[in-house]
Scaffold this active site. Structure first.
Site, PDB file in Angstrom:
ATOM      1  N   SER A  66      31.165   2.989  84.921  1.00 19.30           N
ATOM      2  CA  SER A  66      31.857   4.089  84.193  1.00 19.30           C
ATOM      3  C   SER A  66      30.785   4.614  83.342  1.00 19.30           C
ATOM      4  CB  SER A  66      33.188   3.962  83.794  1.00 19.30           C
ATOM      5  OG  SER A  66      33.110   2.950  82.792  1.00 19.30           O
ATOM      6  N   LYS A  84      41.150   4.702  78.248  1.00 17.70           N
ATOM      7  CA  LYS A  84      39.809   5.146  77.577  1.00 17.70           C
ATOM      8  C   LYS A  84      40.167   6.372  76.854  1.00 17.70           C
ATOM      9  CE  LYS A  84      36.856   3.550  81.491  1.00 17.70           C
ATOM     10  NZ  LYS A  84      36.175   4.030  82.390  1.00 17.70           N
TER      11      LYS A  84
END
Length: 771
Positions: free
Chosen positions: A677, A720
């Site tokens: 990511s 996140k």
């Protein structure tokens, strides 16, 4: 044979024969016999002793007695308690009972003395007969050790055949019928034949008995001996009327009659019980079979508990035990609604996936309480033996059923809630693949007839409500994952942690430490500071520990300083927990070149990663530091290739990368980092460093990159976004394909953040780089 007829008292003996030259005690209890002895003592002490043919006759008549008896002398008469007279007599000669003479209390009879028949045996014949008898006595002594030691030496020194025959009949413990035969043999030759025949018969009996005992001893081991003894004890108890307890096999048979199970299972159990009944008690095989039968009898084959179908009650329980977790509660209520409408249906296999400390295990316990189900927890962490799931073959020493069957036995019903904890931690080795063994358990099409190796009978697991827990799905094999319905239990926001601490954890820790809310209270600001500055986690496990630390210190203060109440505030919090343990790296104050804030998922929640890129003169090398994993290294190589392909768009010379080196660094080099990511983050940092354009300080991004610059979706979005909020980020770049995931996040999480969805790197660069 001339007879001399005498009149004398008579005593009828039962089970006893007195021979001439024989001295013996015996007891008499019948009045007529006592009167006969007394009459003899008054006279010449002579009495006629004759044996009854049938000892059960109380008042014998002439026909009930043998015709030949013994004329004896009464040596002594002693009266004993309870109307018993003990008599000592000595046999004198044979006599023949002719008739009864009197009806007096004492029995009087006419007795004729029997003269010995003239013997025409010569001395050689007698010597031969004597030697034959002594040889037979030696043989008899070989099979009868006691006779050989006690009696044989005295008999062998007797020189006369007549005396030897008399002493053999007297001293050997023969039945009274044998002695009666000797008594009736008036000639020496006749007595010789009777005694010799009896000796040979006794020897044969002893030999057969000895052979039989040796054969039996060779065949019977210790367990069989115990079995015989127990059977004898059982018969003795039955004869005494004391056998009130039933045998184990009978008890199992009784339990089988009460067992709720299908016909196949009952037939199997009945067969095993009959096998057990015929086995020697205490043998190893019997013990194995006993354990097997008891296990099968204890299993709840068709025994079920009644579920609570009240949706409102279930909702109240779930809300009372847990704050938030709306998806989990919604799914459980849906299951209960379907169950209530259909009155049947296979139970779903639910897998709760989330970081540690988010309450996955306690959710399962609350669901069991809400549905009124029995709760069984099976920990699968580190289980690597297939037999732990399927059980061992019952032929093995120490065999036992698998954990699933053991859980059913523990629950006592066939429809419990069974928690498979840490299903992502099962492992495989040479003993078998544990995860593959779980396939049959968790497949609703197969677990109707789950087969445990120990039980050997199909077990219906379709009514069991399975709930599995896992920290991640990445280590769960695909086929096993496919059989479960995944429900994500995500990280808690700070607001959720605050409500959990205030409504649940504080009260729980106060009770555990012997305190009340009146004695110790927490201000809201104190709880917020504990969450923000003393814990860093996805769940609330460490938060509960910190609250527990405060409660323990407060309990000590109560005892030492006699305090009445203590209030925990943000001002005195340092006194109880020390200096702040956790600090969050805020967004940069100003825009910088080659510095980009990325977002990462960790096992304790989300975090931000500051990626730095520097350009220096060199030969086109790419240097990466910060303990990057293989996936991140590949992302860096992909990002570099993409950056080199778009450099002409940013007026970068073609030979730029041949003359310069790029160094990518992610701080906190001691911490390993990996994951798919950070691709767009590294690409943005490279473009910024190469072009010299600054990156906005209040911006963070997450997403993977392809060679052509497309942005791929990522996971762990909630964690996140929470990390971005904690770092005071204002704008977050999220892959376009993650838009549905963002829609599921609450307003509380995204409040104050500008979410920008990006499809490719051109959109990323336009949002990230300052002009």
């Amino acid at each position: 044979m001339e007879e001399q007829i005498k009149t004398m008292p008579v005593v009828a003996l039962r089970g006893l024969t007195i021979l001439p030259k024989m001295v013996m005690h015996f007891d008499i209890t019948r009045p007529r016999s006592m009167a006969a002895v007394e009459k003899a003592m008054i006279g010449d002490q002579r009495i006629f002793l004759v044996t009854q043919k049938h000892h059960e006759v109380v008042e014998p008549e002439l026909d009930d007695l043998y015709q030949v008896g013994t004329i004896a002398v009464v040596k002594q008469m002693v009266k004993l308690p309870k109307h018993v007279v003990r008599v000592l007599v000595e046999g004198m000669e044979r006599g023949e009972l002719l008739c009864f003479d009197s009806e007096e209390p004492a029995l009087i009879a006419q007795v004729g003395s029997m003269d010995k028949e003239d013997e025409d045996l010569d001395s050689l014949t007698k010597e031969a007969m004597l030697r034959i008898v002594k040889d037979k006595l030696d043989e008899y002594g070989q099979v009868n050790a006691k006779f050989s030691q006690d009696v044989l030496p005295g008999l062998k020194v007797i020189p006369s055949l007549e005396e030897l025959l008399d002493q053999i009949a007297i001293q050997l413990p023969w039945d009274y019928t044998v002695r009666q035969g000797v008594l009736e043999s008036n000639s020496l030759e006749a007595r010789y034949e009777v005694i010799l025949r009896t000796l040979m018969s006794e020897m044969e009996i002893y030999r057969i008995k000895k052979d039989f005992q040796e054969k039996v001893r060779a065949d019977i081991d210790q367990n069989q001996k115990e079995y015989i003894l127990r059977e004898q004890m059982k018969v003795i108890r039955q004869e005494l009327g004391e056998d009130s307890s039933m045998s184990d096999a009978d008890e199992y048979q009784k339990k089988l009659g009460l067992l709720k199970a299908d016909k196949e299972t009952k037939d199997k159990l009945r067969k095993e019980i009959e096998r057990f009944r015929g086995m020697p008690a205490g043998s190893q095989e019997a013990n194995v079979l006993r354990t097997y039968i008891e296990t099968l009898l204890e299993l709840p084959w068709k025994k079920t508990s009644k579920d609570n179908d009240d949706l409102k009650h279930a909702q109240q329980i779930l809300n009372a035990d847990h704050y938030g977790l709306d998806k989990v509660k919604e799914r459980i209520l849906e299951y209960l609604a379907v169950r209530t409408l259909t009155k049947k249906g296979t139970s779903p296999i639910i897998c709760l996936v989330g970081p540690p400390g988010t309450g996955k295990t306690s959710i399962a316990r609350s669901v069991a309480r809400a549905l009124n189900k029995k709760y069984v927890r099976i920990s699968l962490g580190g289980v690597r033996d297939e037999a732990e799931i399927r059980g061992h073959r019952k032929t093995y020493v120490g065999a036992m059923p698998g954990r699933i069957v053991e859980g059913l036995r523990q629950a006592g019903v066939s429809n419990p809630l069974m928690l498979l904890d840490e299903i992502d931690k099962v492992s495989s080795d040479y003993k078998g693949d544990t995860s593959s063994a779980l396939l049959e358990v968790l497949d609703s099409e197969q677990n109707v007839k789950f087969r445990d190796h120990y039980v050997e009978q199909p077990i219906d697991l379709s009514q069991v409500l399975f709930i599995a827990t896992a920290n991640t799905t990445q280590t769960i094999p695909g086929p096993l994952l496919d059989r479960m319905e995944l429900i994500e239990v995500n990280s808690y926001t700070e607001n959720e942690k605050f409500h959990i601490a205030k409504d649940y954890l504080v009260g729980k820790q106060l009770e555990r430490n012997g305190l009340s809310r009146e004695e110790v209270s927490f201000s809201d600001r104190a709880l917020e500071k504990i969450i923000h500055n003393y814990t860093r986690e996805a769940g609330v496990r460490n938060l509960e520990r910190r609250i527990g630390d405060i409660c323990r210190k407060a309990a000590r203060e109560f005892l030492e300083n006699k305090r009445k109440s203590i209030k925990i505030t943000e001002i005195n919090l340092e006194k109880y927990l020390g200096k702040e343990k956790v600090t969050f790296e805020d967004a940069n104050e100003e825009d910088q070149v080659g510095v980009v804030r990325g977002l990462a998922w960790t096992s304790v929640g989300g975090d931000t990663l500051q990626i730095e890129v520097n350009v220096m003169p060199g030969k086109g090398n790419l240097l990466m530091t910060g303990q990057l994993g293989d996936v991140m290294k590949e992302s860096a190589q992909t990002a570099l290739t993409f950056v080199r392909s778009i450099c002409p768009d940013y007026q970068v010379p073609n030979d730029y990368f041949e003359k310069h080196d790029l160094h990518i660094h992610i701080p906190e080099g001691a911490v390993p980092k990996d994951g798919p990511s950070a691709g767009i983050t590294m690409a943005t940092a490279m473009v910024s460093a190469v072009t010299g354009r600054k990156v906005f300080a209040k911006l963070a991004m997450t997403g993977e990159i392809t060679l052509r610059g497309r942005v791929l979706p990522i996971g762990g979005l909630k964690e996140k976004i929470l990390a971005a909020r904690m770092a005071h980020i204002e704008k977050v770049l999220v892959p376009e394909k993650n838009r549905p995931d963002m829609a599921e996040l609450s307003r509380e999480i995204t409040k104050g953040l500008e979410i920008v969805y990006v499809k490719d790197m051109s959109q990323v660069l336009s949002q990230a780089l300052a002009s």
